[in-house]
Design a protein around this motif. Sequence first.
Motif, PDB file in Angstrom:
ATOM      1  N   VAL A   1     -28.960 -10.956  -3.507  1.00  0.00           N
ATOM      2  CA  VAL A   1     -29.471  -9.632  -3.141  1.00  0.00           C
ATOM      3  C   VAL A   1     -28.667  -9.070  -1.970  1.00  0.00           C
ATOM      4  CG1 VAL A   1     -31.506  -8.330  -2.401  1.00  0.00           C
ATOM      5  CG2 VAL A   1     -31.766 -10.219  -3.996  1.00  0.00           C
TER       6      VAL A   1
ATOM      7  N   LEU B   1     -37.597 -17.120  10.585  1.00  0.00           N
ATOM      8  CA  LEU B   1     -38.219 -16.062   9.797  1.00  0.00           C
ATOM      9  C   LEU B   1     -38.738 -16.606   8.466  1.00  0.00           C
ATOM     10  CD1 LEU B   1     -38.881 -13.073   9.768  1.00  0.00           C
ATOM     11  CD2 LEU B   1     -36.624 -12.609   8.827  1.00  0.00           C
ATOM     12  N   ARG B   2     -37.934 -17.503   7.867  1.00  0.00           N
ATOM     13  CA  ARG B   2     -38.381 -18.125   6.610  1.00  0.00           C
ATOM     14  C   ARG B   2     -39.642 -18.951   6.847  1.00  0.00           C
ATOM     15  NH1 ARG B   2     -34.645 -18.803   1.985  1.00  0.00           N
ATOM     16  NH2 ARG B   2     -32.763 -17.649   2.444  1.00  0.00           N
TER      17      ARG B   2
ATOM     18  N   GLN C   1     -34.324  -8.926  -9.422  1.00  0.00           N
ATOM     19  CA  GLN C   1     -35.538  -9.716  -9.641  1.00  0.00           C
ATOM     20  C   GLN C   1     -35.164 -11.182  -9.882  1.00  0.00           C
ATOM     21  OE1 GLN C   1     -38.556  -8.389  -9.360  1.00  0.00           O
ATOM     22  NE2 GLN C   1     -39.924  -9.032 -10.959  1.00  0.00           N
ATOM     23  N   ASN C   2     -35.863 -12.077  -9.219  1.00  0.00           N
ATOM     24  CA  ASN C   2     -35.644 -13.520  -9.388  1.00  0.00           C
ATOM     25  C   ASN C   2     -34.238 -13.998  -9.023  1.00  0.00           C
ATOM     26  OD1 ASN C   2     -38.302 -13.820 -10.378  1.00  0.00           O
ATOM     27  ND2 ASN C   2     -37.599 -13.131 -12.389  1.00  0.00           N
ATOM     28  N   LYS C   3     -33.553 -13.238  -8.168  1.00  0.00           N
ATOM     29  CA  LYS C   3     -32.247 -13.681  -7.698  1.00  0.00           C
ATOM     30  C   LYS C   3     -32.374 -14.219  -6.270  1.00  0.00           C
ATOM     31  CE  LYS C   3     -29.443 -12.467 -11.135  1.00  0.00           C
ATOM     32  NZ  LYS C   3     -30.177 -11.475 -11.896  1.00  0.00           N
TER      33      LYS C   3
ATOM     34  N   ASN D   1     -42.542 -16.410   7.324  1.00  0.00           N
ATOM     35  CA  ASN D   1     -42.905 -15.830   6.033  1.00  0.00           C
ATOM     36  C   ASN D   1     -42.897 -16.883   4.926  1.00  0.00           C
ATOM     37  OD1 ASN D   1     -43.079 -13.389   7.322  1.00  0.00           O
ATOM     38  ND2 ASN D   1     -41.233 -12.513   6.423  1.00  0.00           N
TER      39      ASN D   1
ATOM     40  N   TRP E   1     -45.049 -18.187   3.277  1.00  0.00           N
ATOM     41  CA  TRP E   1     -45.953 -17.843   2.173  1.00  0.00           C
ATOM     42  C   TRP E   1     -45.252 -17.045   1.074  1.00  0.00           C
ATOM     43  CZ3 TRP E   1     -46.440 -12.478   2.166  1.00  0.00           C
ATOM     44  CH2 TRP E   1     -46.093 -11.840   3.352  1.00  0.00           C
ATOM     45  N   ALA E   2     -44.102 -16.442   1.404  1.00  0.00           N
ATOM     46  CA  ALA E   2     -43.373 -15.675   0.384  1.00  0.00           C
ATOM     47  C   ALA E   2     -42.186 -16.452  -0.157  1.00  0.00           C
ATOM     48  CB  ALA E   2     -42.891 -14.347   0.958  1.00  0.00           C
ATOM     49  N   PHE E   3     -41.961 -17.645   0.399  1.00  0.00           N
ATOM     50  CA  PHE E   3     -40.798 -18.425  -0.023  1.00  0.00           C
ATOM     51  C   PHE E   3     -41.192 -19.702  -0.738  1.00  0.00           C
ATOM     52  CE2 PHE E   3     -38.970 -15.624   3.106  1.00  0.00           C
ATOM     53  CZ  PHE E   3     -37.771 -15.273   2.515  1.00  0.00           C
ATOM     54  N   GLU E   4     -42.462 -19.757  -1.111  1.00  0.00           N
ATOM     55  CA  GLU E   4     -42.946 -20.931  -1.828  1.00  0.00           C
ATOM     56  C   GLU E   4     -42.154 -21.105  -3.118  1.00  0.00           C
ATOM     57  OE1 GLU E   4     -45.319 -22.445  -5.196  1.00  0.00           O
ATOM     58  OE2 GLU E   4     -45.079 -20.318  -4.773  1.00  0.00           O
TER      59      GLU E   4
ATOM     60  N   GLU F   1     -32.862 -17.057  11.089  1.00  0.00           N
ATOM     61  CA  GLU F   1     -33.221 -16.964   9.675  1.00  0.00           C
ATOM     62  C   GLU F   1     -34.217 -18.056   9.296  1.00  0.00           C
ATOM     63  OE1 GLU F   1     -29.989 -16.522   6.826  1.00  0.00           O
ATOM     64  OE2 GLU F   1     -31.368 -17.087   5.205  1.00  0.00           O
TER      65      GLU F   1
ATOM     66  N   VAL G   1     -39.012 -21.550  -3.421  1.00  0.00           N
ATOM     67  CA  VAL G   1     -37.644 -21.032  -3.343  1.00  0.00           C
ATOM     68  C   VAL G   1     -36.765 -22.045  -2.610  1.00  0.00           C
ATOM     69  CG1 VAL G   1     -36.190 -19.189  -2.417  1.00  0.00           C
ATOM     70  CG2 VAL G   1     -38.436 -18.652  -3.333  1.00  0.00           C
TER      71      VAL G   1
ATOM     72  N   VAL H   1     -31.664 -14.835  -2.275  1.00  0.00           N
ATOM     73  CA  VAL H   1     -31.475 -13.913  -1.157  1.00  0.00           C
ATOM     74  C   VAL H   1     -29.983 -13.584  -1.005  1.00  0.00           C
ATOM     75  CG1 VAL H   1     -31.553 -13.788   1.371  1.00  0.00           C
ATOM     76  CG2 VAL H   1     -33.559 -14.541   0.096  1.00  0.00           C
TER      77      VAL H   1
END
Lengths: 227, 182
Positions: B150, B168-169, B143-145, B172, B174-177, B165, B179, B147
């Motif tokens: 992981v 893809l970032r 969690q909160n680490k 997506n 919307w999921a990497f805001e 990559e 980061v 990419v």
Amino acid sequence: MNREKICGRNSSNSTREESEKKLRDGEKEEDRFTVLPDEIILRILSFVDAKIAVQTSVLNKRCRNLWVSLPVFNFDDSSFEDVMVFEDFIDNFFYGRDASTNVFDVNLECHDELEDGDLVDSVIDHVTDTPSIFNTIEALKILAECVVTNLPQLSLCKSLTSLKLCYIVTENTNFNLPSIKHIYLQDCKFECGEENFLQHGKIKSWCTKYNFIVKNDKRNLIEDVFS
Amino acid sequence: MAERGESSEAVMLKKTEEEKLRKGKMIVGDESKAGYEEEGKKVKLVTSDGVTMEVEISIVKEMEIIQTFIGATDTDDSFIFPISNVSSHILNQIIELVKGEYDQELAKKLSHDELKEILVAANYLNMKTLFHFIATAIANVIQNKSVEFVRDFFGIVNDFTEEEEAELRKTNAWAFEGVDED
């Protein structure tokens, strides 16, 4: 099946394979790792925040579309800048997920202040509009301080047995939640009073932590309903 | 090793059949004795590295894969169950976790590889509580680490090109805001 074998491999029969891999990747001795099959990674992702789960798409090609089959949604606004971005995330998540994957558990936590109940209502809408969710969902948790109007729609979820609501306010007076067995309410306000809500739902106690705010406050309500 | 594992499984199946037959002929009324024997009873498990370990019945009870056999047969104390996917080291860790009543503090002492191997073992032995416990512990670790963390944790080799990559970032995003890209 093959991958299952790789994952479950024991040290003795995979030594050669591993040393070959080590040679190939130039790994140090202590870097021996276990490769987990997709199915197990997916189950781990059921325990993490949905945002982290979607981020695993860039791990490698194999993981690219793992998240779309998540059977559990954990939405939490803590890792988002503001509610708008959080809402945008949830919209994209629903749009991108595989609509045929059965979902068992939905958790929505919104710690930020909300202007209205639109976010919660839209999540309930999605849950009750999607057969792969409303046919299989067993547990729903909503933590948000707002007025919610779509709660009665949950009567569609015939397999929903656990409901956890925190800080929810609702003006609805007619609930029909026939399958509910466990309920946890924390600091919720019900226009109809919990008495009606609980009786409609044929609800038994789940957690011991009750802190009701009842319009016509009856302190002994809980014992009455649950005895 | 794999062959040996298979043959011992075959032996176990054969023995299961024999036990079934024997049980069929058993005289009813032995339950009280069986109940008494249950207390402190140990079950022999042979691990992937060939170690025979005596494990308390209370722990074995959580292993549904073994329970399926025990439930179907009248196994005696000399019966040895092969668990060809679990090493003695991991079985010892599992025993500690079950005895420690799944204390998250115990999970913190485990290495990343141990966490993963225990998870795989829990999946294989069908230990639901252990699986849930370890999956939660792993979720807490990742969690909160980043990419990259992981990726390392799961032992995943990045097979995307830099362009793929990045693309893809972007898709997506919307999921990497919030980061960092690196």
